[in-house]
Design a protein around this motif. Sequence first.
Motif, PDB file in Angstrom:
ATOM      1  N   ASP A 100      -1.025   2.216   1.932  1.00 47.81           N
ATOM      2  CA  ASP A 100      -0.543   3.054   0.836  1.00 47.81           C
ATOM      3  C   ASP A 100      -0.863   2.497  -0.548  1.00 47.81           C
ATOM      4  O   ASP A 100      -1.110   3.261  -1.492  1.00 47.81           O
ATOM      5  CB  ASP A 100       0.954   3.333   0.978  1.00 47.81           C
ATOM      6  CG  ASP A 100       1.820   2.080   1.066  1.00 47.81           C
ATOM      7  OD1 ASP A 100       1.279   0.956   1.101  1.00 47.81           O
ATOM      8  OD2 ASP A 100       3.053   2.227   1.120  1.00 47.81           O
ATOM      9  N   ALA A 101      -0.888   1.175  -0.703  1.00 43.18           N
ATOM     10  CA  ALA A 101      -1.271   0.600  -1.996  1.00 43.18           C
ATOM     11  C   ALA A 101      -2.743   0.874  -2.284  1.00 43.18           C
ATOM     12  O   ALA A 101      -3.118   1.208  -3.419  1.00 43.18           O
ATOM     13  CB  ALA A 101      -0.991  -0.901  -2.020  1.00 43.18           C
ATOM     14  N   GLY A 128       8.761  -4.462  -3.415  1.00 43.05           N
ATOM     15  CA  GLY A 128       7.958  -5.664  -3.282  1.00 43.05           C
ATOM     16  C   GLY A 128       6.787  -5.604  -4.242  1.00 43.05           C
ATOM     17  O   GLY A 128       6.708  -4.742  -5.111  1.00 43.05           O
ATOM     18  N   VAL A 129       5.860  -6.536  -4.071  1.00 40.18           N
ATOM     19  CA  VAL A 129       4.642  -6.594  -4.882  1.00 40.18           C
ATOM     20  C   VAL A 129       3.454  -6.349  -3.966  1.00 40.18           C
ATOM     21  O   VAL A 129       3.281  -7.043  -2.957  1.00 40.18           O
ATOM     22  CB  VAL A 129       4.490  -7.961  -5.577  1.00 40.18           C
ATOM     23  CG1 VAL A 129       3.134  -8.074  -6.271  1.00 40.18           C
ATOM     24  CG2 VAL A 129       5.609  -8.165  -6.587  1.00 40.18           C
ATOM     25  N   GLY A 130       2.649  -5.354  -4.280  1.00 37.06           N
ATOM     26  CA  GLY A 130       1.453  -5.062  -3.497  1.00 37.06           C
ATOM     27  C   GLY A 130       0.290  -4.780  -4.417  1.00 37.06           C
ATOM     28  O   GLY A 130       0.406  -4.838  -5.649  1.00 37.06           O
ATOM     29  N   GLY A 286      -0.147   8.871  -3.447  1.00 31.53           N
ATOM     30  CA  GLY A 286      -0.400   8.547  -2.041  1.00 31.53           C
ATOM     31  C   GLY A 286      -1.152   9.649  -1.325  1.00 31.53           C
ATOM     32  O   GLY A 286      -2.096   9.392  -0.567  1.00 31.53           O
ATOM     33  N   LEU A 287      -0.751  10.894  -1.565  1.00 33.21           N
ATOM     34  CA  LEU A 287      -1.424  12.033  -0.936  1.00 33.21           C
ATOM     35  C   LEU A 287      -2.867  12.159  -1.425  1.00 33.21           C
ATOM     36  O   LEU A 287      -3.787  12.384  -0.628  1.00 33.21           O
ATOM     37  CB  LEU A 287      -0.659  13.317  -1.236  1.00 33.21           C
ATOM     38  CG  LEU A 287       0.692  13.494  -0.553  1.00 33.21           C
ATOM     39  CD1 LEU A 287       1.418  14.705  -1.116  1.00 33.21           C
ATOM     40  CD2 LEU A 287       0.520  13.625   0.955  1.00 33.21           C
ATOM     41  N   ILE A 288      -3.058  12.025  -2.734  1.00 32.96           N
ATOM     42  CA  ILE A 288      -4.409  12.155  -3.287  1.00 32.96           C
ATOM     43  C   ILE A 288      -5.291  11.013  -2.793  1.00 32.96           C
ATOM     44  O   ILE A 288      -6.460  11.215  -2.454  1.00 32.96           O
ATOM     45  CB  ILE A 288      -4.359  12.208  -4.824  1.00 32.96           C
ATOM     46  CG1 ILE A 288      -3.675  13.497  -5.281  1.00 32.96           C
ATOM     47  CG2 ILE A 288      -5.764  12.106  -5.420  1.00 32.96           C
ATOM     48  CD1 ILE A 288      -3.377  13.545  -6.766  1.00 32.96           C
ATOM     49  N   GLY A 289      -4.730   9.806  -2.719  1.00 30.32           N
ATOM     50  CA  GLY A 289      -5.494   8.678  -2.196  1.00 30.32           C
ATOM     51  C   GLY A 289      -5.902   8.885  -0.752  1.00 30.32           C
ATOM     52  O   GLY A 289      -7.025   8.564  -0.353  1.00 30.32           O
TER      53      GLY A 289
END
Length: 295
Positions: A100-101, A128-130, A286-289
């Motif tokens: 997702d990132a 968190g960090v991603g 997220g969807l566009i990615g």
Amino acid sequence: MRLCADVGGSFVDIAAFDDAGAIGWRRKVPTPVDDWAAFVAVFADVLAVVACERVSIATAGLVDPVSGIVTSANIRCIDGRRLADELARVLAVPVRVVNDADAFVLAEAARGVAMGHERVFGIILGTGVGGGLVERGRIVGGAGGIGGEWGHGQVVHDSPIAPGTNPVFACGCGLKGCLDTIGSARGLERLHRFLHGIAADSFAIAGDAAAGKRRAVATVDYWCDLVGGPLAMLLHAVSATIVPVGGGLANAPALIAALDARVRANLLIPAAIPVVVPGRLGDDAGLIGALVAGG
């Protein structure tokens, strides 16, 4: 039509895109984190009423680019599965799965704030960090799908002379002093409590700092030091020219502006314009990615 989904630990955001890349149908359902059959049904039920020729998924967790195996602590029913292959067999359509990132960065590079940049390093500052790295419109996944994951590895060390004076916190990965423990929204709260003995919400801390309140200003200043240095080093290493920010802290513009100023102060080649900037696509990223990743 292409069916795309952004799978998180709480919800699945799922949408059908037309051939022009516009959303024609969309809904959000709870994520069946422990039930594989229910997870499959999320997609099968949609495909039964919306004709789509392929499925693209952005999901929390690592996605090995060679084996396709997903490692996901929060969505246990997909952990250890070759998710794309297994879903494709059941759904009888091609399936692509990405982290997702990575999807966030890909979306911002294709349609968002990073359009026109050849190399983009995007970061997630949320629970968190991603992060993820995109070069010329393609995800740089790396071995095991770990490319762009900059939240783990010790960056804060305790003092050998005065133990306990530095904010070294245990990380969920098993290490201590990871960027994930201080750079996230929870990390900002942890740092504020460490410095001042005060429990406060991350947005309250960011807001108080923007208003000039002394303790919050000190916390945010230290946070920018701890996060900005490693981020500047990463930009030197990968030669990215922009850093779109996603996650909850992207909604604190003064905080992100302060981080940008600290990063630019650490760059060997000065940047005249902001480098670290909030993403533009919001909940659609997220969807566009996933759509872009699916080709």
